[in-house]
Design a protein around this motif. Sequence first.
Motif, mmCIF file in Angstrom:
data_model
loop_
_atom_site.group_PDB
_atom_site.id
_atom_site.type_symbol
_atom_site.label_atom_id
_atom_site.label_comp_id
_atom_site.label_asym_id
_atom_site.label_seq_id
_atom_site.Cartn_x
_atom_site.Cartn_y
_atom_site.Cartn_z
ATOM 1 N N ASP A 195 -110.632 -32.033 -19.638
ATOM 2 C CA ASP A 195 -109.873 -33.138 -20.228
ATOM 3 C C ASP A 195 -110.138 -33.238 -21.730
ATOM 4 O OD1 ASP A 195 -108.956 -33.703 -17.692
ATOM 5 O OD2 ASP A 195 -110.301 -35.412 -17.381
ATOM 6 N N ARG A 196 -111.402 -33.103 -22.122
ATOM 7 C CA ARG A 196 -111.745 -33.196 -23.550
ATOM 8 C C ARG A 196 -111.108 -32.045 -24.330
ATOM 9 N NH1 ARG A 196 -116.806 -34.402 -21.345
ATOM 10 N NH2 ARG A 196 -117.676 -32.384 -21.971
ATOM 11 N N CYS A 197 -111.105 -30.852 -23.731
ATOM 12 C CA CYS A 197 -110.468 -29.703 -24.391
ATOM 13 C C CYS A 197 -108.985 -29.972 -24.626
ATOM 14 C CB CYS A 197 -110.648 -28.446 -23.546
ATOM 15 S SG CYS A 197 -112.321 -27.750 -23.577
ATOM 16 N N ALA A 210 -114.121 -33.203 -16.592
ATOM 17 C CA ALA A 210 -114.159 -34.027 -17.807
ATOM 18 C C ALA A 210 -114.129 -33.139 -19.048
ATOM 19 C CB ALA A 210 -115.406 -34.908 -17.806
ATOM 20 N N TRP A 211 -114.792 -31.991 -18.997
ATOM 21 C CA TRP A 211 -114.773 -31.055 -20.132
ATOM 22 C C TRP A 211 -113.368 -30.495 -20.340
ATOM 23 C CZ3 TRP A 211 -114.260 -25.554 -20.159
ATOM 24 C CH2 TRP A 211 -114.543 -24.954 -21.383
ATOM 25 N N ILE A 269 -118.091 -27.814 -28.015
ATOM 26 C CA ILE A 269 -117.469 -29.066 -28.442
ATOM 27 C C ILE A 269 -116.012 -28.768 -28.746
ATOM 28 C CG2 ILE A 269 -117.480 -30.904 -30.156
ATOM 29 C CD1 ILE A 269 -120.486 -30.359 -30.525
ATOM 30 N N ARG A 306 -107.421 -32.889 -24.823
ATOM 31 C CA ARG A 306 -107.215 -33.956 -25.814
ATOM 32 C C ARG A 306 -107.451 -33.447 -27.239
ATOM 33 N NH1 ARG A 306 -110.011 -37.169 -21.942
ATOM 34 N NH2 ARG A 306 -111.929 -36.993 -23.185
ATOM 35 N N ALA A 307 -108.399 -32.517 -27.389
ATOM 36 C CA ALA A 307 -108.741 -32.010 -28.715
ATOM 37 C C ALA A 307 -107.796 -30.913 -29.186
ATOM 38 C CB ALA A 307 -110.182 -31.482 -28.714
ATOM 39 N N THR A 363 -112.385 -28.447 -30.109
ATOM 40 C CA THR A 363 -111.635 -28.742 -31.327
ATOM 41 C C THR A 363 -110.335 -27.949 -31.262
ATOM 42 O OG1 THR A 363 -112.393 -26.905 -32.716
ATOM 43 C CG2 THR A 363 -113.829 -28.839 -32.596
#
Length: 261
Positions: A62-64, A59-60, A35, A66-67, A37
């Motif tokens: 991208d999430r990394c 997508a993962w 997850i 953004r976080a 962070t």
Amino acid sequence: MTRLIAAHPDFRPDAHQQAFIRALNAECLPWQDIIPTAELMVLPLFVWDYSQRPAAFRAWLDRCERAGTRLVNPAPLLRWNLEKGYLATLPGATPIQRLHSRADWEALTGNPVIKPLIGQSGRGVCRHSDGPPDFSAGQIYLAQPFIPAQFEACLLYLNGQFSHAVQRRLAPNEWRANSAYGATVSPLVPRPEWLALAERALAALPGRPCYARVDMLIDGDDRAHINELELIEPALYGQFVPDFPARFRTALRDYLAGENP
């Protein structure tokens, strides 16, 4: 900052990989379970299944981003390296032609190598004479000229500096230099012109990697032809270098210091 090494769900590290993970003071987790962070640094060194789930992997990433997760190598380089079309931008790389349909495949001449645009470990790699690949799911393929090779040379770079090299020798009656097809791996002292070719390719990258592996086919005249440049999860062949975990740890420290002088 917590340090993680991202892996595929069924990854079981061998003794060399365990020593490497310990040397980095890292924990190894499936990338799907991480997850993102801002307190994490993630090295995706064992994500050997990303090509089977490219949309989820993107997508993962991208999430990394953004976080605020620190990815090493950085997310823009990982995205750039996902599709083998990057070869068109590298000096010394074998030419490529994109194949979007069976009509594209039928228009080819000779007996080139066919490989998925997104692929790993030789999966789905064939010759034109093996018949058309499956375009039904919208998969895109590449055609590359077939180069009769003595072996494949893999040159490893850490923080921009040459570290070591191996050769992957082909199995009898085989032309693919992957372990899945019986290739054998041993240490290699690369010729100066092979190193120069690899370093020209690295200089053409759209960013600075912490780790990179330049793969090149060595033909019968000892000429090198780059056929891959791996920035996501290359086998690093550290088992052939006694001090490799410490060497990588130092390279990572210096790379991060360069990012934040």
